[in-house]
Motif scaffolding. Sequence first.
Motif: not given
Length: 346
Positions: A225-254
Amino acid sequence: MQSTSPQSTSGDPMHVTEPTETSHLLEQVLMEMKKVIVGQDRMIERMLVALLARGHVLLEGVPGVAKTLAVETLGTVVGGTSARLQFTPDLVPSDIVGTRVYRPSTERFDVELGPVFANLVLADEINRAPAKVQSALLEVMAERQVSIGGMTYPLPKPFLVLATQNPIESEGVYLLPEAQRDRFLLKVDVPHPGMSEELEIVRRMSVRPPRAAQVLDTAQLLAAQDEVDSVFVHHAVSEYAVRLVMVTRDPAAWKAPELAPLIASGASPRGSLGLVQGARALALLRGRRYVLPQDVTDLAVDVLAHRIVLSYDALADAVPARSIVEKALAVVAPPVVAPAQAASAA
């Protein structure tokens, strides 16, 4: 970010397991579980993702598709203590978290801790529990502690709630409120096995069912579990995850206005956090120290669908929440992050 060199940089004997060794152990866990569970590879993988990401998982499927067996097998393979709670409409909170008991011999109250004080807790048919029990379980899942008689008792580490529910029964069932569903990192739909898988089930389980062996202990699991915390996440991948969530909140804007009438409330920030942390766990499970956009894509439905509150129109038309997430995946293009680029950045 630490180097991906296989050489340890710590002289501490309790240093976390090296990535290659951890991935090998996790592969062994998968193999042991597959000795008992025929098919359902996706369910097994998602259960391990939740365990590594310190989340909880809700398994939904009709009776007889190995939900309970899978949870019990996971408890055997990863070690630690486990408890099974069969939820019923007459259950009360003290039945699961514990209560104060008066001892006449000492003329004082003692605290009897409930069965949730285990590393793996199977909440079988969780939607049969009344509202009071479900609210008591909220503190257990979110805070990983129990309050009894003004005192707080921490739960053991690691701690994971694996809940099951039957989607086709409506009598004696209490639907999980949105706040409770949001506490689950993943909600996994468990389908019927195919023809070839069912034949293998009959062959394997009808005479002398196989038994899984223990692969990990709690110390190794906490290190993973501690090793999972050190797995690298590129900024673009994090932004991709957030964009998916944003579509569910404001679909028209996306660029998905057709989803707006179907959604009463989009996914919460736990959805974004769950996507990134779950992707870290999935990457490690697949033998990598870096996250690829495909890891986020693979988990999106399981992490986000149960967090979306459908509108009355969507409920009336029986629109599945997973179709909304699938539409979000279609309108949000994943970033182009090459494996070599992610590995070098890690």
